[in-house]
Design a protein around this motif. Structure first.
Motif, short mmCIF file in Angstrom:
data_model
loop_
_atom_site.label_atom_id
_atom_site.label_comp_id
_atom_site.label_asym_id
_atom_site.label_seq_id
_atom_site.Cartn_x
_atom_site.Cartn_y
_atom_site.Cartn_z
N MET A 64 58.26 -3.11 15.54
CA MET A 64 57.23 -2.40 16.33
C MET A 64 57.87 -1.32 17.19
N ALA A 65 59.04 -1.62 17.75
CA ALA A 65 59.74 -0.62 18.57
C ALA A 65 60.11 0.60 17.73
N ALA A 66 60.57 0.34 16.50
CA ALA A 66 60.93 1.44 15.59
C ALA A 66 59.67 2.22 15.20
N ASN A 67 58.60 1.49 14.91
CA ASN A 67 57.34 2.11 14.50
C ASN A 67 56.79 2.99 15.62
N ASP A 68 56.94 2.52 16.87
CA ASP A 68 56.40 3.26 18.03
C ASP A 68 57.03 4.63 18.21
N ILE A 69 58.25 4.82 17.75
CA ILE A 69 58.90 6.13 17.97
C ILE A 69 58.98 6.95 16.69
N GLY A 70 58.41 6.43 15.59
CA GLY A 70 58.32 7.24 14.37
C GLY A 70 59.46 7.09 13.38
N VAL A 71 60.24 5.99 13.49
CA VAL A 71 61.22 5.71 12.44
C VAL A 71 60.45 5.51 11.13
N ARG A 72 60.95 6.03 10.01
CA ARG A 72 60.19 5.96 8.74
C ARG A 72 60.59 4.74 7.91
N VAL A 73 61.88 4.37 7.96
CA VAL A 73 62.37 3.21 7.20
C VAL A 73 63.26 2.38 8.10
N LEU A 74 63.02 1.07 8.10
CA LEU A 74 63.86 0.13 8.87
C LEU A 74 64.33 -0.93 7.88
N THR A 75 65.65 -0.91 7.58
CA THR A 75 66.21 -1.89 6.65
C THR A 75 66.91 -2.99 7.44
N MET A 76 66.50 -4.23 7.21
CA MET A 76 67.04 -5.38 7.95
C MET A 76 67.82 -6.26 6.99
N TYR A 77 69.12 -6.43 7.26
CA TYR A 77 69.99 -7.21 6.37
C TYR A 77 69.78 -8.70 6.71
N ALA A 78 68.98 -9.36 5.90
CA ALA A 78 68.57 -10.74 6.23
C ALA A 78 69.40 -11.80 5.49
N PHE A 79 69.90 -11.47 4.29
CA PHE A 79 70.65 -12.49 3.53
C PHE A 79 71.52 -11.77 2.51
N SER A 80 72.83 -12.02 2.58
CA SER A 80 73.74 -11.32 1.66
C SER A 80 74.05 -12.20 0.45
N THR A 81 74.59 -11.60 -0.58
CA THR A 81 74.98 -12.38 -1.77
C THR A 81 76.07 -13.40 -1.40
N GLU A 82 76.82 -13.11 -0.31
CA GLU A 82 77.86 -14.05 0.14
C GLU A 82 77.27 -15.25 0.90
N ASN A 83 76.02 -15.08 1.43
CA ASN A 83 75.44 -16.16 2.27
C ASN A 83 75.16 -17.44 1.48
N GLU A 235 63.95 -4.38 22.57
CA GLU A 235 63.47 -3.02 22.28
C GLU A 235 64.26 -1.99 23.08
N ARG A 236 64.60 -2.35 24.34
CA ARG A 236 65.39 -1.41 25.18
C ARG A 236 66.75 -1.15 24.56
N HIS A 237 67.38 -2.18 24.05
CA HIS A 237 68.69 -2.00 23.41
C HIS A 237 68.54 -1.11 22.17
N PHE A 238 67.43 -1.32 21.44
CA PHE A 238 67.18 -0.50 20.24
C PHE A 238 67.08 0.97 20.64
N TYR A 239 66.31 1.24 21.69
CA TYR A 239 66.14 2.63 22.14
C TYR A 239 67.45 3.20 22.68
N GLU A 240 68.29 2.34 23.28
CA GLU A 240 69.61 2.82 23.73
C GLU A 240 70.46 3.25 22.53
N ALA A 241 70.34 2.52 21.42
CA ALA A 241 71.08 2.90 20.20
C ALA A 241 70.56 4.24 19.67
N ILE A 242 69.25 4.42 19.74
CA ILE A 242 68.67 5.70 19.27
C ILE A 242 69.13 6.84 20.19
N GLN A 243 69.18 6.55 21.51
CA GLN A 243 69.65 7.58 22.47
C GLN A 243 71.09 7.98 22.16
#
Ligand SMILES: CCc1cc(N2CCCCCC2)n2ncc(-c3ccc(F)cc3)c2n1
Length: 255
Positions: A64-83, A235-243
């Motif tokens: 939602m934080a990404a959506n609120d500022i207009g990010v178009r794609v958010l890729t979340m690494y949830a499970f790797s082949t090594e997991n 969300e604040r940390h996310f926006y700090e990364a974007i900043q």
């Protein structure tokens, strides 16, 4: 610099962090290695799976934080082949998380025009995991807002080798001439096609590794690391990364 004026509710810290952003320089694709869930739990004397559960609850918030500022794609690494090497009970628990995530979150995701996508090898996932994800993909396939892309059973070297194998098959079949092969063509043989390469990679928990994640696609991405564990990442940390991303872009502009 075009500051955000959108009101983000009563969350003042978030609002201040978001309003410090330049809406003309929002990264189109942000990728996240959501690391530190087990460590977060162990620091609190909780079982590792409590960390994964807390991490799952954080996925929608950051989406939602990404959506609120207009990010178009958010890729979340949830499970790797090594997991798959993790203890069976942990893997079994992880494979059930999508079944808990969607009933809780799908309504809000659809209301926000989010499209669900998966990048990885579906064939190794349990049927119930795959059905849960496929249902969400089907329910959101007509949405044209933020693409929430779950990297699941994904590994970059396997992805690249699989792409090379198909490319060689096509060349042997005369569909492709070796001299025609360029970066754009090779990218079309990867699981991430047709998504754009990530502009920014965020990794939590203090690890300073890429861990076999989108190795080709991250060639020119800004890399941003934090010691925070994923469940602590707000969300604040996310926006700090974007900043920070925007600060670097400004510096690059000033070469
Ligand atoms: C299958 C492994 C796994 C692990 C996991 N964790 C554990 C590790 C990372 C931190 C987040 C919580 N999450 N969180 C959401 C999902 C999810 C995946 C696909 C989907 F369509 C909907 C939700 C998820 N999947």
């Amino acid at each position: 610099m075009k500051p955000f004026v959108k009101w983000f509710g009563g969350k003042t810290e978030t609002t201040e962090a978001a309003q410090g952003l330049d809406s003309d320089n929002i990264p189109s694709h942000v990728a996240v290695i959501m690391d530190g869930n087990g460590r977060w739990a162990q620091k609190r004397g909780l079982p590792r799976i409590a960390g994964h559960h807390s991490g799952m609850k954080n996925v929608k918030k950051i989406t939602m934080a990404a959506n609120d500022i207009g990010v178009r794609v958010l890729t979340m690494y949830a499970f790797s082949t090594e997991n798959w090497k993790r203890p069976k009970e942990e893997v079994d628990y992880l494979m059930k998380l999508p079944l808990e995530f969607f009933p809780k979150e799908i309504e809000e995701l659809i209301a926000n025009n989010v499209q669900i996508r998966m990048t990885g090898w579906p064939q190794d996932l349990p049927d119930y995991t795959l059905k849960s994800i496929q249902d969400a993909i089907d329910q959101t396939k007509h949405n044209d807002g933020l693409i929430l892309n779950f990297a699941l059973n994904y590994g970059s070297r396997k992805e690249m080798l699989s792409g090379v194998q198909q490319l060689v098959r096509d060349a042997q079949a005369g569909k492709v001439k070796p001299e025609e092969i360029d970066e754009a063509m090779f990218s079309r043989y990867l699981l991430t096609d047709p998504l754009p390469d990530p502009d920014l990679l965020i990794r939590t928990s203090g690890e300073l590794r890429i861990s076999n994640f989108m190795l080709w696609q991250l060639a020119y991405s800004e890399l941003w690391f934090t010691d925070l564990c994923w469940p602590e990442f707000t969300e604040r940390h996310f926006y700090e990364a974007i900043q920070e991303y925007q600060r670097r872009a400004r510096r690059y502009g000033g070469l």
